[in-house]
Design a protein around this motif. Structure first.
Motif, PDB file in Angstrom:
ATOM      1  N   VAL A 239       0.829  -1.215   0.000  1.00 53.54           N
ATOM      2  CA  VAL A 239       0.000   0.000   0.000  1.00 53.54           C
ATOM      3  C   VAL A 239       0.858   1.258   0.000  1.00 53.54           C
ATOM      4  O   VAL A 239       0.591   2.215  -0.742  1.00 53.54           O
ATOM      5  CB  VAL A 239      -0.951  -0.009   1.212  1.00 53.54           C
ATOM      6  N   SER A 240       1.897   1.287   0.830  1.00 53.95           N
ATOM      7  CA  SER A 240       2.758   2.470   0.875  1.00 53.95           C
ATOM      8  C   SER A 240       3.488   2.665  -0.444  1.00 53.95           C
ATOM      9  O   SER A 240       3.714   3.803  -0.883  1.00 53.95           O
ATOM     10  CB  SER A 240       3.753   2.367   2.028  1.00 53.95           C
ATOM     11  N   GLY A 241       3.851   1.567  -1.099  1.00 60.36           N
ATOM     12  CA  GLY A 241       4.484   1.663  -2.418  1.00 60.36           C
ATOM     13  C   GLY A 241       3.542   2.245  -3.454  1.00 60.36           C
ATOM     14  O   GLY A 241       3.929   3.102  -4.260  1.00 60.36           O
TER      15      GLY A 241
ATOM     16  N   TRP B  61       3.830   5.801  -5.472  1.00 58.47           N
ATOM     17  CA  TRP B  61       3.689   5.864  -6.937  1.00 58.47           C
ATOM     18  C   TRP B  61       2.653   6.914  -7.339  1.00 58.47           C
ATOM     19  O   TRP B  61       2.788   7.579  -8.374  1.00 58.47           O
ATOM     20  CB  TRP B  61       3.272   4.489  -7.457  1.00 58.47           C
ATOM     21  N   ALA B  62       1.636   7.109  -6.515  1.00 63.83           N
ATOM     22  CA  ALA B  62       0.547   8.029  -6.851  1.00 63.83           C
ATOM     23  C   ALA B  62       0.882   9.490  -6.558  1.00 63.83           C
ATOM     24  O   ALA B  62       0.428  10.393  -7.276  1.00 63.83           O
ATOM     25  CB  ALA B  62      -0.717   7.634  -6.098  1.00 63.83           C
ATOM     26  N   ILE B  63       1.686   9.759  -5.508  1.00 64.75           N
ATOM     27  CA  ILE B  63       1.852  11.144  -5.062  1.00 64.75           C
ATOM     28  C   ILE B  63       3.248  11.714  -5.264  1.00 64.75           C
ATOM     29  O   ILE B  63       3.431  12.934  -5.166  1.00 64.75           O
ATOM     30  CB  ILE B  63       1.490  11.272  -3.568  1.00 64.75           C
ATOM     31  N   ALA B  64       4.230  10.878  -5.552  1.00 68.24           N
ATOM     32  CA  ALA B  64       5.624  11.339  -5.514  1.00 68.24           C
ATOM     33  C   ALA B  64       6.010  12.131  -6.764  1.00 68.24           C
ATOM     34  O   ALA B  64       5.319  12.135  -7.782  1.00 68.24           O
ATOM     35  CB  ALA B  64       6.563  10.145  -5.332  1.00 68.24           C
TER      36      ALA B  64
ATOM     37  N   ALA C 211       4.223   8.293   2.778  1.00 68.71           N
ATOM     38  CA  ALA C 211       3.344   7.175   2.423  1.00 68.71           C
ATOM     39  C   ALA C 211       3.451   6.053   3.446  1.00 68.71           C
ATOM     40  O   ALA C 211       2.435   5.468   3.848  1.00 68.71           O
ATOM     41  CB  ALA C 211       3.696   6.665   1.027  1.00 68.71           C
ATOM     42  N   GLY C 212       4.669   5.742   3.871  1.00 65.60           N
ATOM     43  CA  GLY C 212       4.853   4.698   4.878  1.00 65.60           C
ATOM     44  C   GLY C 212       4.253   5.089   6.211  1.00 65.60           C
ATOM     45  O   GLY C 212       3.587   4.272   6.873  1.00 65.60           O
ATOM     46  N   PHE C 213       4.448   6.336   6.607  1.00 57.60           N
ATOM     47  CA  PHE C 213       3.905   6.824   7.878  1.00 57.60           C
ATOM     48  C   PHE C 213       2.377   6.778   7.871  1.00 57.60           C
ATOM     49  O   PHE C 213       1.748   6.300   8.830  1.00 57.60           O
ATOM     50  CB  PHE C 213       4.389   8.256   8.122  1.00 57.60           C
ATOM     51  N   PHE C 214       1.762   7.263   6.808  1.00 53.43           N
ATOM     52  CA  PHE C 214       0.303   7.278   6.717  1.00 53.43           C
ATOM     53  C   PHE C 214      -0.265   5.858   6.673  1.00 53.43           C
ATOM     54  O   PHE C 214      -1.271   5.558   7.319  1.00 53.43           O
ATOM     55  CB  PHE C 214      -0.126   8.056   5.469  1.00 53.43           C
ATOM     56  N   THR C 215       0.389   4.972   5.931  1.00 50.45           N
ATOM     57  CA  THR C 215      -0.074   3.580   5.848  1.00 50.45           C
ATOM     58  C   THR C 215      -0.003   2.896   7.200  1.00 50.45           C
ATOM     59  O   THR C 215      -0.920   2.170   7.600  1.00 50.45           O
ATOM     60  CB  THR C 215       0.765   2.798   4.824  1.00 50.45           C
ATOM     61  N   GLY C 216       1.077   3.119   7.943  1.00 47.81           N
ATOM     62  CA  GLY C 216       1.199   2.546   9.287  1.00 47.81           C
ATOM     63  C   GLY C 216       0.117   3.043  10.212  1.00 47.81           C
ATOM     64  O   GLY C 216      -0.430   2.281  11.025  1.00 47.81           O
ATOM     65  N   LEU C 217      -0.222   4.322  10.104  1.00 55.57           N
ATOM     66  CA  LEU C 217      -1.283   4.902  10.926  1.00 55.57           C
ATOM     67  C   LEU C 217      -2.629   4.239  10.626  1.00 55.57           C
ATOM     68  O   LEU C 217      -3.362   3.851  11.551  1.00 55.57           O
ATOM     69  CB  LEU C 217      -1.370   6.407  10.665  1.00 55.57           C
ATOM     70  N   VAL C 218      -2.939   4.084   9.345  1.00 62.86           N
ATOM     71  CA  VAL C 218      -4.215   3.459   8.961  1.00 62.86           C
ATOM     72  C   VAL C 218      -4.265   2.003   9.414  1.00 62.86           C
ATOM     73  O   VAL C 218      -5.276   1.539   9.960  1.00 62.86           O
ATOM     74  CB  VAL C 218      -4.425   3.558   7.436  1.00 62.86           C
TER      75      VAL C 218
END
Length: 240
Positions: A98-100, A104-107, A170-177
């Motif tokens: 998901v973080s990957g 890919w979507a925002i970077a 992305a990794g931080f947000f994914t971990g939070l979710v």
């Protein structure tokens, strides 16, 4: 006791070891063959760049980049598999995917490589899940993560050139979710007798070893036995 009871297992050693060896072996192969695998990283909004969702965590641009990711990856992976072992593999695989995709979507249009996105994923999940679980051991773990890696929070913002802050975010947000949606069974906190609502001091066998003045006595005073009295009633016979 639940399946998430805090017990040591082989995965606590094997998982971090596999993670660290995989990134070092890939870098060693690059050096030995004189090749550059950066083009297998995530390239945002390009169809071919989706391959980086799977390959980018294993690719690093320099020995310094590799070294900086090695220890946090090993420590956080060990934490994950020790304290959240029933959900650890699911969090690691789903979170990386998901973080990957989010990267890919925002970077920015560039090749994004390195395991730092996974590190931010693990740090975020372990911190927020510990707070949400309301278990004193997991809360303590969250505080340890903040103490050791709290300074990483700045790198989810564009504060330094040459780093994929989008991958960190992305990794931080994914971990939070994942901390909110991942269900775990937290071991029940053991309650002592004196913490129970029906606790009575006079029934506590330990407190019985103290007298009214608080002095310890070797053996609790024995309660006096009730004396049984037998009374005989004589009744004269009518024949007398």
């Amino acid at each position: 006791m639940s399946s998430d009871s805090f017990k040591f297992s082989n995965s606590v050693i094997v998982a971090p070891l596999v993670a660290v060896l995989s990134i070092w072996i890939v870098f060693w192969v690059e050096m030995q063959l004189g090749i550059n695998l950066n083009e297998y990283g995530i390239y945002p909004r390009r169809l071919s760049g989706l391959q980086g969702v799977f390959f980018s965590p294993f690719i690093h641009g320099s020995i310094e980049h590799l070294y900086n990711n090695t220890i946090p990856l090993a420590v956080l992976t060990a934490f994950l598999f020790y304290f959240y072992r029933s959900a650890a593999l699911r969090v690691l695989l789903v979170g990386t995917l998901v973080s990957g995709l989010l990267t890919w979507a925002i970077a920015r249009p560039s090749y994004h490589i390195g395991a730092s996105g996974v590190i931010y994923l693990l740090a975020s999940f372990i911190f927020f899940k510990g707070i949400l679980a309301k278990n004193y051991r997991l809360v303590a773990l969250s505080l340890v993560v903040v103490f050791i890696y709290g300074s990483m929070i700045w790198y989810i913002f564009p504060v330094k050139d040459g780093i994929s802050w989008e991958g960190h975010l992305a990794g931080f947000f994914t971990g939070l979710v994942l901390a909110f949606v991942t269900k775990i069974q937290v071991p029940e906190v053991r309650k002592y007798d004196w913490e129970r609502e029906d606790y009575r001091e006079e029934d506590d066998p330990f407190l019985k070893h103290f007298d009214d003045n608080g002095n310890f006595i070797e053996s609790a005073p024995e309660e006096p036995e009730e004396k049984i009295e037998i009374k005989y009633h004589y009744k004269k016979s009518s024949d007398d």
